[in-house]
Design an enzyme around this catalytic site. Structure first.
Site, short mmCIF file in Angstrom:
data_model
loop_
_atom_site.label_atom_id
_atom_site.label_comp_id
_atom_site.label_asym_id
_atom_site.label_seq_id
_atom_site.Cartn_x
_atom_site.Cartn_y
_atom_site.Cartn_z
N TYR A 1 0.84 -1.20 0.00
CA TYR A 1 0.00 0.00 0.00
C TYR A 1 0.87 1.25 0.00
O TYR A 1 0.58 2.23 -0.69
CB TYR A 1 -0.92 -0.02 1.23
CG TYR A 1 -1.68 1.27 1.46
CD1 TYR A 1 -2.64 1.72 0.55
CD2 TYR A 1 -1.43 2.05 2.59
CE1 TYR A 1 -3.33 2.91 0.76
CE2 TYR A 1 -2.12 3.24 2.80
CZ TYR A 1 -3.07 3.66 1.88
OH TYR A 1 -3.74 4.85 2.09
N PRO B 1 -1.01 14.73 2.97
CA PRO B 1 -2.00 13.80 3.53
C PRO B 1 -1.68 12.36 3.10
O PRO B 1 -1.44 12.10 1.92
CB PRO B 1 -3.31 14.27 2.89
CG PRO B 1 -2.90 14.95 1.62
CD PRO B 1 -1.57 15.58 1.91
N SER C 1 -5.49 13.53 6.11
CA SER C 1 -6.25 12.88 5.04
C SER C 1 -7.70 12.61 5.44
O SER C 1 -7.99 12.33 6.60
CB SER C 1 -5.57 11.56 4.71
OG SER C 1 -6.45 10.69 4.02
N GLN D 1 -7.38 17.62 4.19
CA GLN D 1 -7.51 17.15 2.79
C GLN D 1 -8.85 16.47 2.61
O GLN D 1 -9.22 15.58 3.38
CB GLN D 1 -6.38 16.17 2.46
CG GLN D 1 -6.47 15.56 1.06
CD GLN D 1 -7.21 14.24 1.02
OE1 GLN D 1 -7.17 13.47 1.98
NE2 GLN D 1 -7.90 13.97 -0.08
N LYS E 1 -5.59 19.95 -5.14
CA LYS E 1 -4.42 19.04 -5.17
C LYS E 1 -4.56 18.06 -6.34
O LYS E 1 -5.60 17.42 -6.48
CB LYS E 1 -4.35 18.26 -3.85
CG LYS E 1 -3.23 17.21 -3.78
CD LYS E 1 -3.16 16.61 -2.38
CE LYS E 1 -1.99 15.68 -2.18
NZ LYS E 1 -2.23 14.31 -2.61
N ARG F 1 0.54 7.42 -7.66
CA ARG F 1 -0.45 6.44 -7.21
C ARG F 1 -1.80 6.58 -7.89
O ARG F 1 -2.75 5.92 -7.50
CB ARG F 1 -0.67 6.61 -5.70
CG ARG F 1 0.56 6.44 -4.88
CD ARG F 1 0.37 6.96 -3.47
NE ARG F 1 -0.55 6.16 -2.68
CZ ARG F 1 -0.24 5.03 -2.09
NH1 ARG F 1 0.97 4.57 -2.20
NH2 ARG F 1 -1.12 4.37 -1.37
#
Ligand SMILES: Cc1cc2nc3c(=O)[nH]c(=O)nc-3n(C[C@H](O)[C@H](O)[C@H](O)COP(=O)(O)O)c2cc1C
Length: 413
Positions: A81, A134, A163, A184, A286, A313
């Protein structure tokens, strides 16, 4: 290659000097056996293999030291992850390669005895231009998760962005941080959810809302899925609602219908701008990578943009953010702050972004490596290392203050 050749020459010279007939052939052979020559390694790899193990955060010398520790500590699913990208992980690599496209142009004989890393965002003074991006689910990496990061951010006076999918609530983080973090947002699919989320961030005192817009179409986390399959633990014993479920994430409490609506458009931005105007929160977008979108952000009232590809990602084969930065700065940099993240691991990386016009630079994985390895102390050490590297680069390049770091400080290779 040249470096290795020089090293070998140096090694042979020292062998010739230090191992005279009296020292004996056996000792010379032992010396050679312990050298990178025998191991067939590059100098860097040899130095890493032969330096003493890192016992404390203070022993780590670079972000990559923490990365190596993390790789030994996390189970495959959690490591996957953290470290993976999407598809073939190309953007992940491109982010790092991008920094090689720019080289430094140092100026000499400038008084750099008092380097000054301070900057300012929205009228608020910052100790340095480095902030904490975040990152979701941080209890996966350390039992105190985002709260440990908040303590480190407080100790180092760094800005932390919390986050939406954090494992700690904003209220607890604000308490540990000694003030509210930036918040965020992954936009909830239902507008009522968006209102609930924004009001909660406002009630916690968050001065800035960062809306992430680079995951609205979804993503293919192939490497992470493969690494999860390699994990022999019973994931369902912890993830009782299923692996990857966001149930139980405290900032999604009371929010129905999921997050990241694929239907989101600039009309959503207008609605959000109106909402944040009533809360007086600054609004940052963002995940902006082009001049066209940067201009639209301004037209729709963004207070700043964060050039980001989510650390590789979100979408594969994008440009590195250091390569996307210039066009965004040229489009709107004289109106609002332009921030950047994705792939920053060295002070020189940060320096290059500042030279190209970024106001501040975010790090994601680096501080999570620190968190995983040594908790709060690890996060502090990562911040210290990057600050020290940036300070050194500023001094060595004859730019003692942030305002001195201009485009003439870099050249496209
Ligand atoms: C494990 C992980 C989780 C992340 N979670 C979020 C998130 O919840 N929200 C978000 O906007 N970005 C998230 N990001 C992206 C970061 O905010 C940031 O853009 C990225 O990590 C920067 O690249 P770097 O890791 O190379 O420094 C996450 C990144 C990582 C590595």
């Amino acid at each position: 290659m040249l470096e290795e050749f020089q090293y070998i020459l140096c090694l042979l010279k020292s062998a010739a000097m230090g191992f005279s007939v009296s020292t004996g052939r056996r000792e010379f052979l032992r010396f050679l056996a312990a050298s990178p020559l025998a191991a067939g390694l590059g100098i860097e790899a040899w130095a890493q293999q032969n330096s003493p193990a890192i016992q404390r955060a203070a022993d780590a010398l670079s972000v990559s030291d923490f990365e190596a520790l993390t790789k030994d500590m996390l189970p495959p699913a959690h490591l996957g992850y953290l470290i993976s990208g999407v598809d073939d992980d190309a953007t992940l690599k491109i982010n790092r390669d991008g920094f090689q496209h720019f080289q430094l142009r140092p100026r000499r004989l400038v008084d750099v005895s008092k380097p000054d890393l301070r900057t300012e965002i929205f009228g608020v003074p910052w100790e340095t231009p480095i902030f904490l991006c975040p990152v979701g689910g941080q209890k996966m990496f350390n039992g105190d998760g985002e709260v440990a990061v908040a303590r480190a951010a407080k100790a180092k006076k760094a800005t932390q962005i919390l986050s939406t999918v954090s494992s700690s609530p904003v209220e607890a983080v604000a308490q540990a941080l000694g003030g509210p973090p930036w918040y965020q947002m992954y936009m909830p699919v239902n507008w009522a959810g968006t209102e609930t989320m924004v009001r909660r961030a406002e009630a916690a005192g968050c001065p800035v809302l960062v809306w992430t817009v680079d995951l609205l179409g979804g993503r293919n986390t192939e490497t992470a899925s493969r690494m999860r399959r390699a994990d022999t633990r019973n994931c369902l014993s912890c993830h009782t609602d299923g692996v990857g479920s966001l149930k139980g994430r405290p900032m999604l409490d009371g929010i129905e219908g999921g997050i990241n609506p694929p239907a989101a458009s600039w009309a959503f931005m207008d609605r959000l701008r109106k909402l944040t105007n009533t809360t007086r929160m600054k609004l940052i977008i963002k995940g902006i990578d082009t001049a066209e979108d940067a201009r639209l952000c301004r037209e729709h009232g963004a207070d700043a943009v964060l050039v980001s590809n989510h650390g590789g990602r979100a979408t594969d084969t994008l440009r590195s953010t250091i390569d996307s930065l210039t066009e965004v700065v040229d489009a709107i940099g004289n109106q609002v702050p332009v921030l950047v993240d994705s792939g920053f691991r060295r002070g020189t990386d940060i320096y290059k972004a500042l030279a190209l016009g970024a106001r501040a630079v975010g790090i994601g994985r680096p501080y999570i490596y620190g968190l995983t390895a040594f908790g709060q102390e690890g996060v502090e050490r990562v911040l210290d290392i990057l600050r020290a590297e940036l300070r050194l680069t500023m001094q060595q390049c004859g730019t003692p203050a942030i305002k001195d770091i201009t485009r003439t400080a870099v050249q496209r290779a």
